[in-house]
Design a protein around this motif. Structure first.
Motif, mmCIF file in Angstrom:
data_model
loop_
_atom_site.group_PDB
_atom_site.id
_atom_site.type_symbol
_atom_site.label_atom_id
_atom_site.label_comp_id
_atom_site.label_asym_id
_atom_site.label_seq_id
_atom_site.Cartn_x
_atom_site.Cartn_y
_atom_site.Cartn_z
ATOM 1 N N ALA A 172 42.464 -3.536 -11.785
ATOM 2 C CA ALA A 172 43.238 -3.275 -12.998
ATOM 3 C C ALA A 172 42.584 -3.955 -14.189
ATOM 4 C CB ALA A 172 44.672 -3.773 -12.844
ATOM 5 N N VAL A 173 42.699 -3.305 -15.337
ATOM 6 C CA VAL A 173 42.266 -3.884 -16.609
ATOM 7 C C VAL A 173 43.502 -4.011 -17.488
ATOM 8 C CG1 VAL A 173 40.879 -3.564 -18.690
ATOM 9 C CG2 VAL A 173 39.948 -2.916 -16.454
ATOM 10 N N LEU A 174 43.786 -5.226 -17.933
ATOM 11 C CA LEU A 174 44.959 -5.482 -18.769
ATOM 12 C C LEU A 174 44.550 -5.500 -20.236
ATOM 13 C CD1 LEU A 174 46.690 -8.359 -16.746
ATOM 14 C CD2 LEU A 174 46.889 -5.875 -16.450
ATOM 15 N N ALA A 175 45.149 -4.623 -21.014
ATOM 16 C CA ALA A 175 44.834 -4.535 -22.446
ATOM 17 C C ALA A 175 45.729 -3.473 -23.063
ATOM 18 C CB ALA A 175 43.363 -4.179 -22.662
ATOM 19 N N ASP A 176 45.616 -3.321 -24.369
ATOM 20 C CA ASP A 176 46.306 -2.233 -25.054
ATOM 21 C C ASP A 176 45.806 -0.899 -24.505
ATOM 22 O OD1 ASP A 176 47.858 -1.189 -27.566
ATOM 23 O OD2 ASP A 176 45.890 -0.222 -27.659
ATOM 24 N N GLY A 177 46.731 -0.023 -24.157
ATOM 25 C CA GLY A 177 46.355 1.226 -23.507
ATOM 26 C C GLY A 177 45.535 2.153 -24.371
ATOM 27 N N LEU A 178 45.848 2.234 -25.657
ATOM 28 C CA LEU A 178 45.135 3.157 -26.533
ATOM 29 C C LEU A 178 43.708 2.686 -26.784
ATOM 30 C CD1 LEU A 178 45.374 5.763 -28.156
ATOM 31 C CD2 LEU A 178 46.205 4.411 -30.087
ATOM 32 N N ILE A 179 43.542 1.389 -26.989
ATOM 33 C CA ILE A 179 42.197 0.845 -27.179
ATOM 34 C C ILE A 179 41.364 1.082 -25.924
ATOM 35 C CG2 ILE A 179 40.850 -1.250 -27.566
ATOM 36 C CD1 ILE A 179 43.237 -2.344 -29.162
ATOM 37 N N THR A 180 41.956 0.813 -24.766
ATOM 38 C CA THR A 180 41.241 1.005 -23.508
ATOM 39 C C THR A 180 40.872 2.467 -23.306
ATOM 40 O OG1 THR A 180 42.427 -0.871 -22.533
ATOM 41 C CG2 THR A 180 41.342 0.639 -21.017
ATOM 42 N N ALA A 181 41.798 3.374 -23.595
ATOM 43 C CA ALA A 181 41.525 4.804 -23.433
ATOM 44 C C ALA A 181 40.371 5.250 -24.320
ATOM 45 C CB ALA A 181 42.783 5.609 -23.749
ATOM 46 N N ASN A 182 40.305 4.714 -25.517
ATOM 47 C CA ASN A 182 39.213 5.058 -26.425
ATOM 48 C C ASN A 182 37.866 4.653 -25.834
ATOM 49 O OD1 ASN A 182 38.193 5.722 -29.302
ATOM 50 N ND2 ASN A 182 37.465 3.643 -28.981
ATOM 51 N N PHE A 183 37.792 3.452 -25.263
ATOM 52 C CA PHE A 183 36.529 2.992 -24.692
ATOM 53 C C PHE A 183 36.203 3.727 -23.391
ATOM 54 C CE2 PHE A 183 37.018 -0.399 -27.750
ATOM 55 C CZ PHE A 183 35.707 -0.652 -28.128
ATOM 56 N N ILE A 184 37.214 4.166 -22.662
ATOM 57 C CA ILE A 184 36.961 4.992 -21.478
ATOM 58 C C ILE A 184 36.299 6.301 -21.893
ATOM 59 C CG2 ILE A 184 38.094 6.383 -19.691
ATOM 60 C CD1 ILE A 184 40.131 4.072 -19.424
#
Length: 264
Positions: A172-184
């Motif tokens: 799991a990666v814990l962080a803001d979901g939108l920021i993480t989705a952008n980097f994905i």
């Protein structure tokens, strides 16, 4: 008599317009580079709402975008900045706070078939390999839980958080979901271009909100600007314009976020 009244009202109207124009300002704000909330050019989900609200009040905004975390220090240390975007509920800075106007949503990004795709609580990560951003243990309030993870690492580079998840070296990666989705999305594009040979761009990952949402506020050194912002962002919300501005930034990542991230 009627003519005199009309002329008087017209003069008063022009005087009001003149005052409004005289009070209109360019507001210099400092913000963190956390796309898609704020990108390097000062645009994004939160940036566009801030700009629209201030422009509705007759002001113009200019953003200086710096690495995340530095925005708080620079605003506190440098009085040349008129405003700060953004502040968490428990943070205090010089000047005048606005009311909360948008939300961030921290949570867990996990593999779509890794057994955690329906996770609803951070307690379910006990015994798991967890990665997060710097100071996440304090910011997310999980310091007491960290010893119960199989492993826990905090990394500033978003790609260094995500590569182990795709490679099944993290759960799991814990962080803001939108920021993480952008980097994905960026990581997948790099993989398709042959720049990330260890990443399968078709691997499914999902975001789950396992923390309370984080209401965001602004700080302004001028109380009048803060009051203007509260009034005008409220008008944007009432008219539906706020959601119309912010929602497309979330919609483009629905395959990852599902219904787990707020539109506003």
């Amino acid at each position: 008599m009627k003519t005199r009244i009309i002329l008087l009202l017209a003069a008063m109207f022009l005087a009001v317009i003149g005052v409004a124009r005289a009070e209109a300002r360019e507001v210099h704000m400092i913000a963190p580079e956390i796309p898609p909330h704020f990108d390097k050019s000062g645009h994004g989900r939160i940036a566009d709402v801030v700009r629209a609200a201030l422009e509705r009040c007759g002001h113009r905004v200019r953003f200086t975008v710096v690495p995340f975390g530095r925005h708080w220090k620079d605003y506190a240390d440098q009085t040349s900045f008129d405003g700060l975007a953004t502040a968490e509920a428990d943070q205090t800075f010089p000047g005048y706070s606005t009311k909360p106007f948008m939300r961030l949503q921290d949570g867990a990004t996990v593999r779509g078939a890794g057994g955690l795709e329906a996770i609803a609580s951070v307690d379910q990560l006990k015994g798991m390999r967890v990665l997060a951003f710097p100071a996440a243990d304090k910011i997310l309030g999980i310091e007491a839980l960290v010893p119960q993870f199989k492993s826990f690492g905090m990394r500033a580079d978003r790609f260094d958080q995500l590569r182990p998840l795709f490679a099944d070296r993290a759960d799991a990666v814990l962080a803001d979901g939108l920021i993480t989705a952008n980097f994905i999305m960026v990581l997948r594009d790099r993989a398709r271009a042959g720049l990330e040979p260890s990443i399968d761009p078709t691997s499914r990952v999902v975001f789950r909100k396992i923390f309370a949402s984080g209401p965001q506020r602004l700080y302004f050194r001028d109380a009048v600007i803060a009051a203007d912002f509260d009034r005008c962002v409220g008008e944007l919300r009432t008219s539906g314009e706020l959601v119309r501005i912010a929602k497309p930034y979330v919609d483009q990542f629905r395959d990852i976020l599902g219904d787990q991230y707020p539109d506003d």
